[in-house]
Design a protein around this motif. Structure first.
Motif, short mmCIF file in Angstrom:
data_model
loop_
_atom_site.label_atom_id
_atom_site.label_comp_id
_atom_site.label_asym_id
_atom_site.label_seq_id
_atom_site.Cartn_x
_atom_site.Cartn_y
_atom_site.Cartn_z
N LYS A 50 -1.48 9.14 4.61
CA LYS A 50 -1.85 7.62 4.95
C LYS A 50 -2.74 7.71 6.39
N THR A 51 -3.28 6.76 6.39
CA THR A 51 -4.11 6.28 7.48
C THR A 51 -4.06 4.95 8.52
N GLN A 61 -8.07 14.53 5.05
CA GLN A 61 -8.07 15.31 3.88
C GLN A 61 -7.51 16.54 4.06
N LEU A 79 -9.55 10.39 2.80
CA LEU A 79 -9.10 8.81 3.22
C LEU A 79 -9.44 8.47 4.52
N THR A 83 -5.10 3.18 5.29
CA THR A 83 -4.42 3.58 4.01
C THR A 83 -2.95 3.30 4.24
N ARG A 87 -0.67 8.00 -0.19
CA ARG A 87 -1.48 8.22 -1.20
C ARG A 87 -1.54 9.81 -1.62
#
Length: 234
Positions: A50-51, A61, A79, A83, A87
């Motif tokens: 998540k970011t 990544q 990503l 986010t 994910r």
């Protein structure tokens, strides 16, 4: 660039902790570990990312460093930006000739990035492929036309090399003209699948040179040859 690599307890997906990398000035960095692997083996790298306000370069990544140049690469999807939900990302690759790989959680990646990224449940598994065995098609009644073609042209069974029918073929074994009038269907089938069971009259040999057709032909092909032989009547 400058970045913080920290283990945090307030942003875990499962368990109690996750890895966090954050930078306000911009950084191209990673957290990595070296793992033992089997050479020339398929592996799948998986993890959850998540970011938050992650900008620049590729983002967040993972990859296997030493094998990243193979055609399909070894990097997961990247990503960036924000986010907010975890994910799942993954990459499948071959270990090539390596017995050890460096697994990276990449921040930035080929350029500097700012912001924050988290990684959790990172795992590397050997890929096990399940063999797919195609079912043999259902055997139907024999087809005399197909059987005649198999008799005359099959490169392995090579029936016509030893037996003649309709004036065409070899003379190593008995001619088969009229065989369906002289012998029963069961006798003919047994002669095909167990050539040693019935040595033809006039061929005084202890061992037939004919191989068992049940080994050389598929079941449907055997039915087709049987159908053809049953048309050979006087």
């Amino acid at each position: 660039g400058i970045a913080e690599h920290i283990v945090v307890a307030d942003e875990s997906r499962t368990g109690k902790r996750s890895l966090c990398i954050t930078s306000t000035r911009g950084a191209d960095t990673s957290f990595f570990t070296e793992v033992k692997v089997k050479p020339n083996t398929e592996y799948r790298l998986t993890g959850w990312v998540k970011t938050a306000r992650l900008l620049g370069a590729r983002g967040a990544q993972m990859n296997a460093h030493e094998v990243q140049k193979q055609p399909r690469g070894s990097r997961t999807n990247a990503l960036n930006r924000t986010t907010p939900e975890w994910r799942r990302v993954e990459a499948t690759f071959n270990s090539l000739n390596r017995d050890e790989l460096t697994i990276n959680c990449l921040f930035g990646g080929w350029g500097k990035a700012t912001g924050t990224a988290w990684w959790d449940d990172v795992a590397l598994h050997e890929v096990e492929y399940e063999a797919v065995i195609e079912a043999e098609p259902e055997v139907t009644g024999g087809n005399p036309s197909r059987g005649k073609k198999i008799f005359e042209t099959h490169s392995v069974a090579a029936c016509s090399r030893c037996h003649a029918a309709g004036g065409q073929g070899g003379s190593i074994g008995p001619a088969l003209d009229g065989i369906a009038s002289r012998k029963s269907k069961d006798y003919i089938r047994e002669s095909l699948v167990e050539p040693q069971a019935n040595i033809a009259e006039g061929f005084q040999i202890e061992v037939s040179p004919m191989p068992p057709m049940g080994v050389l032909l598929k079941e449907q092909e055997l039915e087709d040859v049987m159908a053809y032989l049953m048309t050979l009547r006087n």
